[in-house]
Design a protein around this motif. Structure first.
Motif, PDB file in Angstrom:
ATOM      1  N   SER A  28      -4.375  12.780  -5.186  1.00 60.62           N
ATOM      2  CA  SER A  28      -4.289  11.444  -4.590  1.00 60.62           C
ATOM      3  C   SER A  28      -2.944  10.816  -4.946  1.00 60.62           C
ATOM      4  N   PRO A  29      -2.356  10.015  -4.037  1.00 61.46           N
ATOM      5  CA  PRO A  29      -1.037   9.424  -4.287  1.00 61.46           C
ATOM      6  C   PRO A  29      -0.957   8.617  -5.582  1.00 61.46           C
ATOM      7  N   VAL A  30      -1.997   7.835  -5.893  1.00 63.06           N
ATOM      8  CA  VAL A  30      -1.920   7.003  -7.082  1.00 63.06           C
ATOM      9  C   VAL A  30      -1.902   7.852  -8.350  1.00 63.06           C
ATOM     10  N   ILE A  31      -2.665   8.943  -8.398  1.00 62.46           N
ATOM     11  CA  ILE A  31      -2.657   9.827  -9.572  1.00 62.46           C
ATOM     12  C   ILE A  31      -1.304  10.529  -9.699  1.00 62.46           C
ATOM     13  N   GLN A  32      -0.759  10.977  -8.578  1.00 65.46           N
ATOM     14  CA  GLN A  32       0.546  11.624  -8.613  1.00 65.46           C
ATOM     15  C   GLN A  32       1.620  10.673  -9.148  1.00 65.46           C
ATOM     16  N   SER A  33       1.579   9.413  -8.718  1.00 68.99           N
ATOM     17  CA  SER A  33       2.588   8.450  -9.181  1.00 68.99           C
ATOM     18  C   SER A  33       2.425   8.142 -10.669  1.00 68.99           C
ATOM     19  N   ILE A  34       1.188   8.118 -11.151  1.00 68.62           N
ATOM     20  CA  ILE A  34       0.940   7.849 -12.573  1.00 68.62           C
ATOM     21  C   ILE A  34       1.390   9.023 -13.433  1.00 68.62           C
ATOM     22  N   LEU A  35       1.018  10.215 -13.023  1.00 71.64           N
ATOM     23  CA  LEU A  35       1.307  11.410 -13.816  1.00 71.64           C
ATOM     24  C   LEU A  35       2.800  11.724 -13.880  1.00 71.64           C
ATOM     25  N   GLY A  42      -0.351  12.121   5.831  1.00 73.68           N
ATOM     26  CA  GLY A  42      -1.781  11.962   5.591  1.00 73.68           C
ATOM     27  C   GLY A  42      -2.132  10.939   4.539  1.00 73.68           C
ATOM     28  N   HIS A  43      -1.146  10.397   3.831  1.00 74.89           N
ATOM     29  CA  HIS A  43      -1.413   9.411   2.778  1.00 74.89           C
ATOM     30  C   HIS A  43      -0.467   8.231   2.911  1.00 74.89           C
ATOM     31  N   ASP A  44      -0.941   7.079   2.493  1.00 80.81           N
ATOM     32  CA  ASP A  44      -0.116   5.874   2.449  1.00 80.81           C
ATOM     33  C   ASP A  44       0.372   5.682   1.016  1.00 80.81           C
ATOM     34  N   TRP A  45       1.677   5.875   0.822  1.00 82.95           N
ATOM     35  CA  TRP A  45       2.268   5.758  -0.508  1.00 82.95           C
ATOM     36  C   TRP A  45       2.903   4.378  -0.746  1.00 82.95           C
ATOM     37  N   SER A  46       2.779   3.459   0.179  1.00 87.09           N
ATOM     38  CA  SER A  46       3.548   2.214   0.117  1.00 87.09           C
ATOM     39  C   SER A  46       3.215   1.340  -1.091  1.00 87.09           C
ATOM     40  N   HIS A  47       2.019   1.504  -1.681  1.00 92.37           N
ATOM     41  CA  HIS A  47       1.635   0.661  -2.817  1.00 92.37           C
ATOM     42  C   HIS A  47       1.425   1.444  -4.115  1.00 92.37           C
ATOM     43  N   VAL A  48       1.627   2.738  -4.090  1.00 96.44           N
ATOM     44  CA  VAL A  48       1.298   3.537  -5.279  1.00 96.44           C
ATOM     45  C   VAL A  48       2.175   3.181  -6.474  1.00 96.44           C
ATOM     46  N   ASP A  49       3.424   2.812  -6.193  1.00100.37           N
ATOM     47  CA  ASP A  49       4.315   2.519  -7.320  1.00100.37           C
ATOM     48  C   ASP A  49       3.885   1.275  -8.077  1.00100.37           C
ATOM     49  N   GLU A  50       3.155   0.395  -7.444  1.00 99.87           N
ATOM     50  CA  GLU A  50       2.653  -0.789  -8.147  1.00 99.87           C
ATOM     51  C   GLU A  50       1.668  -0.398  -9.243  1.00 99.87           C
ATOM     52  N   LEU A  61      -9.626   4.492 -10.327  1.00 93.34           N
ATOM     53  CA  LEU A  61      -8.884   5.607  -9.745  1.00 93.34           C
ATOM     54  C   LEU A  61      -9.680   6.314  -8.650  1.00 93.34           C
ATOM     55  N   LYS A  62     -10.977   6.334  -8.775  1.00 92.03           N
ATOM     56  CA  LYS A  62     -11.821   6.963  -7.739  1.00 92.03           C
ATOM     57  C   LYS A  62     -11.915   6.100  -6.485  1.00 92.03           C
ATOM     58  N   ARG A  63     -11.841   4.782  -6.648  1.00 94.88           N
ATOM     59  CA  ARG A  63     -12.067   3.876  -5.520  1.00 94.88           C
ATOM     60  C   ARG A  63     -10.788   3.448  -4.802  1.00 94.88           C
ATOM     61  N   ASP A  64      -9.648   3.578  -5.443  1.00 95.64           N
ATOM     62  CA  ASP A  64      -8.404   3.082  -4.844  1.00 95.64           C
ATOM     63  C   ASP A  64      -7.308   4.151  -4.941  1.00 95.64           C
ATOM     64  N   PRO A  65      -7.452   5.266  -4.208  1.00 93.56           N
ATOM     65  CA  PRO A  65      -6.524   6.394  -4.357  1.00 93.56           C
ATOM     66  C   PRO A  65      -5.109   6.105  -3.891  1.00 93.56           C
ATOM     67  N   LYS A 124      -3.727   0.245  -3.333  1.00 92.22           N
ATOM     68  CA  LYS A 124      -3.573  -0.980  -2.550  1.00 92.22           C
ATOM     69  C   LYS A 124      -4.188  -2.206  -3.221  1.00 92.22           C
ATOM     70  N   ARG A 125      -5.184  -2.011  -4.062  1.00 91.11           N
ATOM     71  CA  ARG A 125      -5.870  -3.157  -4.679  1.00 91.11           C
ATOM     72  C   ARG A 125      -5.542  -3.320  -6.147  1.00 91.11           C
ATOM     73  N   PHE A 126      -4.575  -2.567  -6.628  1.00 90.90           N
ATOM     74  CA  PHE A 126      -4.263  -2.569  -8.054  1.00 90.90           C
ATOM     75  C   PHE A 126      -3.866  -3.949  -8.558  1.00 90.90           C
ATOM     76  N   LEU A 127      -2.927  -4.616  -7.882  1.00 88.23           N
ATOM     77  CA  LEU A 127      -2.415  -5.902  -8.365  1.00 88.23           C
ATOM     78  C   LEU A 127      -3.499  -6.975  -8.381  1.00 88.23           C
ATOM     79  N   SER A 128      -4.367  -6.979  -7.381  1.00 89.28           N
ATOM     80  CA  SER A 128      -5.411  -8.003  -7.338  1.00 89.28           C
ATOM     81  C   SER A 128      -6.510  -7.735  -8.365  1.00 89.28           C
ATOM     82  N   ILE A 129      -6.859  -6.477  -8.580  1.00 95.42           N
ATOM     83  CA  ILE A 129      -7.937  -6.138  -9.523  1.00 95.42           C
ATOM     84  C   ILE A 129      -7.516  -6.405 -10.974  1.00 95.42           C
ATOM     85  N   PHE A 130      -6.277  -6.047 -11.323  1.00 98.58           N
ATOM     86  CA  PHE A 130      -5.836  -6.111 -12.720  1.00 98.58           C
ATOM     87  C   PHE A 130      -4.848  -7.245 -12.989  1.00 98.58           C
TER      88      PHE A 130
END
Length: 617
Positions: free
Chosen positions: A43-50, A3-11, A127-131, A134-140
């Motif tokens: 959300s995958p991104v929060i799980q990877s951060i925590l 149900g989730h795409d984890w392919s970019h969360v580690d970034e 964190l609310k907009r990019d769970p 996927k857009r982390f590298l371009s935004i920051f």
């Protein structure tokens, strides 16, 4: 991962390093506030951060196979860029600077807080907009390039941007090739101790191949179209990277470092493509596991790592061994005439006709492919039937660059007060190398921008009809006013000291080479190439019938400053008369210059000074 795409969360796992000062950058202290602001904990991104760390400083830890992969990828990315553990204790006492210290330039800034310190509104909004990250590298991107991956002074030499990219690559590789194998391992996710101990066991067991490949052309560069070899090599590496992006740790101009699986042998595709054009490949392969006793194997030079772990040469089964060989294209034992005039290694089966002169040359299939690779013609150059031209080339010697980066790191540590820094760094260099894939890649990013800036200078100094671009580092220009060459040399010197000041001041190693070769337009190209492809110092200037001079960075800078000084300006008329003697004796002309100049600063190159005056005259 259902149900989730984890392919970019580690970034995005280290996003806390942009906002939080201190070791607890996993945001666990902010979790309640984040949830109140509408951030979903699952959300995958929060799980990877925590949950991307196994440390005593943080309460949360990887508690699922997905977050365990995030943790493993983070370890590998850190090992591929950080300094060895033997320096950790000595660096711990030096404080922090959250900005990257570029060895070739110096610190981007000096600050003891992250670039977005306490900007929690921006963090929550992201964190609310990019769970799924996927857009982390371009935004920051801008902030990631500025923020050091390791903020300790002395270790802050690579950026969080490089680390984030590598983390994403390792996560996707682990998931694609190893996830099923890892899931079979019994791990008690309710026990932090069990999870953290199993993490290192996993990396010590998973087999991997680390392969360094360098493509080397066998062709002799005789005509301008033979320069296609460099475009072909670039395209071979670029195509390979596009097809296997997550496998590539580093890509240079003619070399590449890749991660492969034993038995997959993706490097064979690159070698086949190189052989199609008659190139051979220098290959170093390390068949090992992702780490050995918590020590990294992902350095830029597999040969040094093999020596460190005393790994045997591969014979038979390729496991825990090292392979160092040249992969040549197939060659016939006997060659009957006619023989290819370019490589002289294969029979000539093709005919190439020069459109301008009508000259016929007999080539082998591979060299014919090289010469006809690009349909682009140099129309401007073909129209210049008379006049003077300058061939301009900027190049980079990777081996010299690695030596320079090691010396620059020693200087950095000495400036920080590390005693015996040269001995410490030399020990590290012998064991596995200071120059990591990320350090080398970040230099190449800056070098590429430098080359583009130099190209813009060339375009601004010469009229559009007088500039023919071979590639972004090689030009031929028609010279209307010889004094423009002086302006070009000054532009190069200014850009070099602006973008690489510490490298330029190093003195004994000069990896960036800039050359200008001037002659009548009909002068044989291969003579220009012979000079521009074998530059040994930072600067080369050749003018047919006027002479040739090589200069170091320091000599070039000192000579240009002296050339524009009042000492020279007041005596130009006398100096012009003095250099007229150069038509009969260049040594006597240099002696005349010395006689008329009251004071010549150290590092001024008199031969170069004479040629600059000749161009202006």
């Amino acid at each position: 991962m259902q149900g989730h795409d984890w392919s970019h969360v580690d970034e995005a796992h280290d996003i806390g390093k942009l906002f939080v000062k201190g070791v607890k950058h996993n945001l666990e202290d902010m979790l309640d506030e984040l949830k109140r602001q509408g951030v979903r904990e699952e959300s995958p991104v929060i799980q990877s951060i925590l949950k991307h760390h196994c440390t005593e400083d943080m309460q949360l830890y990887p508690d699922s196979y997905e977050t365990l992969l995030v943790h493993l990828a983070d370890i590998l990315a850190s090992q591929a860029s950080r300094i060895l553990r033997k320096l950790r204790e000595r660096l711990r006492k030096l404080g922090t600077n959250h900005c990257v210290y570029k060895l070739w330039k110096g610190p981007l800034c000096n600050r003891d807080t992250p670039p977005l310190h306490n900007r929690y509104d921006m963090l929550i909004n992201y964190l609310k907009r990019d769970p799924e990250g996927k857009r982390f590298l371009s935004i920051f991107r801008r902030h990631l390039l500025q923020r050091a991956e390791d903020a300790r002074r002395g270790a802050n030499i690579t950026s969080l941007y490089s680390h984030s990219i590598l983390s994403g690559k390792f996560f996707r590789l682990l998931y694609k090739y190893y996830f099923n194998e890892i899931r079979k391992m019994k791990i008690d996710f309710t026990s932090k101790e069990d999870v953290c101990s199993k993490a290192n066991d996993i990396l010590n067991k998973l087999s991997v191949t680390v392969t360094y490949l360098r493509i080397i052309p066998m062709q002799y560069i005789y005509r301008v179209k033979d320069l296609n070899v460099f475009e072909i090599i670039k395209d071979i590496l670029s195509t390979f990277e596009n097809n296997y992006r997550d496998h590539v740790l580093y890509r240079g101009f003619d070399d590449i470092l890749i991660i492969d699986l034993p038995g997959a042998n993706i490097h064979e595709e690159l070698i086949r493509n190189a052989h199609d054009y008659g190139f051979y490949v220098d290959m170093h392969a390390l068949y090992t596991t992702f780490q050995k006793d918590k020590n990294r194997v992902l350095g830029i030079e597999p040969r040094k790592i093999a020596k460190r772990f005393k790994m045997r040469e591969c014979r038979g089964v390729k496991r825990d061994c090292f392979e160092d060989l040249y992969r040549y294209p197939p060659l016939q034992e006997r060659i009957d005439p006619p023989i290819c005039v370019i490589c002289q290694l294969r029979p000539a089966t093709m005919t190439w006709v020069d459109e301008e002169s009508g000259l016929i040359e007999h080539l082998c299939e591979q060299c014919y492919r090289v010469r006809t690779y690009s349909p682009r013609r140099l129309y401007k150059l073909a129209e210049w039937s008379e006049g003077t031209v300058a061939w301009i080339r900027v190049s980079l010697d990777i081996e010299a660059l690695e030596d320079a980066l090691v010396k620059l790191y020693v200087r950095y540590l000495l400036e920080l007060g590390i005693k015996n820094a040269d001995e410490v760094v030399n020990d590290i260099e012998r064991e596995e190398g200071i120059v990591s894939p990320t350090l080398l890649q970040e230099f190449l990013w800056d070098y590429s921008e430098f080359v583009k800036a130099l190209g813009r200078e060339i375009s601004s100094l010469f009229q559009e009809d007088n500039v023919e671009m071979i590639d972004n580092s090689f030009y031929v220009v028609k010279i209307e006013r010889p004094s423009t060459i002086v302006s070009l040399i000054e532009s190069y010197n200014r850009l070099l000291w602006k973008r690489f000041p510490r490298l330029a001041a190093l003195g004994d190693v000069e990896p960036i080479r800039f050359g200008i070769s001037i002659s009548h337009v009909k002068y044989p190209f291969h003579e220009h190439w012979r000079l521009l492809s074998s530059m040994r110092r930072g600067f080369l200037l050749y003018a047919h019938r006027r002479g040739i001079v090589e200069a170091t960075y320091r000599e070039l800078n000192a000579t240009l400053r002296f050339y524009r000084s009042r000492e020279v300006a007041r005596r130009k008329r006398i100096l012009y008369r003095a250099i007229e003697i150069a038509e009969y004796s260049k040594l006597l002309a240099d002696a005349e210059l010395l006689k008329h100049l009251r004071y010549v600063p150290r590092d001024v190159n008199l031969q170069l000074l004479r040629m600059l005056l000749e161009f202006e005259r």
